[in-house]
Scaffold this active site. Sequence first.
Site, PDB file in Angstrom:
ATOM      1  N   GLY A  11      34.424  79.953  52.977  1.00  0.00           N
ATOM      2  CA  GLY A  11      33.472  78.884  53.743  1.00  0.00           C
ATOM      3  C   GLY A  11      33.845  77.647  53.106  1.00  0.00           C
ATOM      4  NE  ARG A  72      33.890  83.183  56.093  1.00  0.00           N
ATOM      5  CZ  ARG A  72      33.290  82.722  54.949  1.00  0.00           C
ATOM      6  NH1 ARG A  72      33.889  82.970  53.660  1.00  0.00           N
ATOM      7  NH2 ARG A  72      32.200  82.090  54.668  1.00  0.00           N
ATOM      8  CG  ASP A 103      32.721  86.926  44.185  1.00  0.00           C
ATOM      9  OD1 ASP A 103      32.815  86.339  43.415  1.00  0.00           O
ATOM     10  OD2 ASP A 103      32.651  87.881  44.712  1.00  0.00           O
ATOM     11  N   GLY A 104      35.490  85.655  47.001  1.00  0.00           N
ATOM     12  CA  GLY A 104      36.713  86.050  47.798  1.00  0.00           C
ATOM     13  C   GLY A 104      38.029  85.421  47.563  1.00  0.00           C
ATOM     14  CB  THR A 125      30.886  79.396  47.645  1.00  0.00           C
ATOM     15  OG1 THR A 125      29.708  79.735  48.397  1.00  0.00           O
ATOM     16  CG2 THR A 125      30.588  79.909  46.283  1.00  0.00           C
ATOM     17  CG  ASP A 127      27.191  81.442  49.822  1.00  0.00           C
ATOM     18  OD1 ASP A 127      26.408  80.612  50.775  1.00  0.00           O
ATOM     19  OD2 ASP A 127      28.052  82.197  50.339  1.00  0.00           O
ATOM     20  CG  ASP A 129      28.322  83.923  46.018  1.00  0.00           C
ATOM     21  OD1 ASP A 129      28.919  82.895  45.659  1.00  0.00           O
ATOM     22  OD2 ASP A 129      28.524  84.648  47.120  1.00  0.00           O
ATOM     23  NE  ARG A 154       5.913  69.595  51.848  1.00  0.00           N
ATOM     24  CZ  ARG A 154       5.556  70.007  50.757  1.00  0.00           C
ATOM     25  NH1 ARG A 154       4.249  69.484  50.412  1.00  0.00           N
ATOM     26  NH2 ARG A 154       6.046  70.966  49.874  1.00  0.00           N
ATOM     27  NE  ARG A 171      29.407  85.344  51.804  1.00  0.00           N
ATOM     28  CZ  ARG A 171      30.075  85.608  53.090  1.00  0.00           C
ATOM     29  NH1 ARG A 171      30.268  86.565  53.594  1.00  0.00           N
ATOM     30  NH2 ARG A 171      30.908  84.440  53.412  1.00  0.00           N
ATOM     31  NE  ARG A 211      -4.826  74.718  46.993  1.00  0.00           N
ATOM     32  CZ  ARG A 211      -4.065  73.769  47.152  1.00  0.00           C
ATOM     33  NH1 ARG A 211      -4.675  72.657  47.379  1.00  0.00           N
ATOM     34  NH2 ARG A 211      -2.758  73.687  46.862  1.00  0.00           N
ATOM     35  CE  LYS A 213      -0.536  73.979  49.207  1.00  0.00           C
ATOM     36  NZ  LYS A 213       0.361  74.873  48.697  1.00  0.00           N
ATOM     37  CD  GLU A 222      23.285  83.678  55.238  1.00  0.00           C
ATOM     38  OE1 GLU A 222      23.284  83.524  56.506  1.00  0.00           O
ATOM     39  OE2 GLU A 222      24.120  83.579  54.485  1.00  0.00           O
ATOM     40  NE  ARG A 243       6.004  76.364  67.541  1.00  0.00           N
ATOM     41  CZ  ARG A 243       4.492  76.712  68.201  1.00  0.00           C
ATOM     42  NH1 ARG A 243       4.084  77.858  67.816  1.00  0.00           N
ATOM     43  NH2 ARG A 243       3.952  76.105  69.121  1.00  0.00           N
TER      44      ARG A 243
HETATM   45  O1  F6P Z   1      29.614  81.397  51.837  1.00  0.00           O
HETATM   46  C1  F6P Z   1      28.933  80.287  52.664  1.00  0.00           C
HETATM   47  C2  F6P Z   1      28.345  80.825  53.836  1.00  0.00           C
HETATM   48  O2  F6P Z   1      27.917  79.655  54.637  1.00  0.00           O
HETATM   49  C3  F6P Z   1      27.346  81.728  53.670  1.00  0.00           C
HETATM   50  O3  F6P Z   1      26.083  81.286  53.203  1.00  0.00           O
HETATM   51  C4  F6P Z   1      27.179  82.369  54.951  1.00  0.00           C
HETATM   52  O4  F6P Z   1      26.448  83.825  55.127  1.00  0.00           O
HETATM   53  C5  F6P Z   1      28.658  82.443  55.524  1.00  0.00           C
HETATM   54  O5  F6P Z   1      29.370  81.508  54.635  1.00  0.00           O
HETATM   55  C6  F6P Z   1      29.003  82.421  56.930  1.00  0.00           C
HETATM   56  O6  F6P Z   1      30.203  82.609  56.993  1.00  0.00           O
HETATM   57  P1  F6P Z   1      30.954  82.041  58.370  1.00  0.00           P
HETATM   58  O7  F6P Z   1      30.917  80.817  58.746  1.00  0.00           O
HETATM   59  O8  F6P Z   1      32.584  82.699  58.182  1.00  0.00           O
HETATM   60  O9  F6P Z   1      30.508  82.830  59.563  1.00  0.00           O
END
Ligand code: F6P
Length: 319
Positions: A11, A72, A103-104, A125, A127, A129, A154, A171, A211, A213, A222, A243
């Site tokens: 990504g 990918r 990571d990948g 990335t 993420d 992560d 907001r 992710r 109160r 808000k 996600e 919503r």
């Molecule tokens: O790793 C980045 C990311 O945007 C994640 O947050 C998301 O889950 C994923 O890639 C979506 O990947 P793709 O665009 O390949 O569907």
Amino acid sequence: MKTIGVLTSGGDAPGMNAAIRAVVRTGIYEGFKIIGIRQGFKGLMRGDIEEMKLSSVADIIQRGGTKLRSARSEEFMTDEGFERALNILRIFEIDGLIALGGDGTLKGARRLSKAGIPVIGIPCTIDNDCGHTDFTIGFATAVETVLDAISKIRDTSTSHGRANVIEVMGRNCGDIALYSGLAGGAESIILPEMPMSIDEISKRALQGKNRGKLHHIIILAEGVGNAYEISDEIYKKTGIDTRVTTLGYIQRGGTPSLMDRMIASEMGYKAIKLLKKGEFNKALGIKDNEVIALDIDEALKQEKKFNKELFEIAKVLSI
Ligand code: F6P
């Protein structure tokens, strides 16, 4: 080492361009030939390459996305695809590779390192992560984008006295939700690492309402649950009109923040310096504001730690 390849894979993330620029400009400064590989490992298997000049990276430091494009690739994971990639590196006499991605991508780079290709991995990335680094390139910008969205949502949430569920990316990692929830003053944050029950979210919404808000922002990472089902349940339990907004790919683009440009520039520069010194098979990262270089195997073994304290702070501050 004379020729160094650079690719972006997985990504895309804001700041990748700043890192490519740093690699190309430092590489040429140090006397290397720099080869840009388009579309990550997929392009590598196809020999989709171009020689990069100083001007190839002009006017990109401020742009999101990646000039080298990304992909990918499952094919690269197969032995056949991997051998093809190795062959392309041999044919074009690419002696070292700098791989930018999550990571990948770092795992792909590690596999190449085991096959004898000197590599440096740069974590990019949204993420955040990767366990070996405090921050990945792209994360800060993605969180800024979410913060901007929270502020806008907001406003309308307050006008209508509603609750709003905002689903963010990440992710399996809750960092985008955690940081944007804390910095955006969200009343509830639902994360993979620390799921919050609907009862607790409802209680927090009602306490806020009682109160005075007028808004209630719920950040949902996600994959933790279905935003529409969560929204329905909150409405059923509280009677507060609720919503849903899914932010989606807006989080992956846009002009990179100061922090992303800074760490991208530093890491791109450092990647070349390491290759020049003959130090390779490293993953770069940032710890306590310093750029670090770890053995790529060791880096990939480090598990991403969840910052529970930030979660507690967010809960206390948004009461
Ligand atoms: O790793 C980045 C990311 O945007 C994640 O947050 C998301 O889950 C994923 O890639 C979506 O990947 P793709 O665009 O390949 O569907």
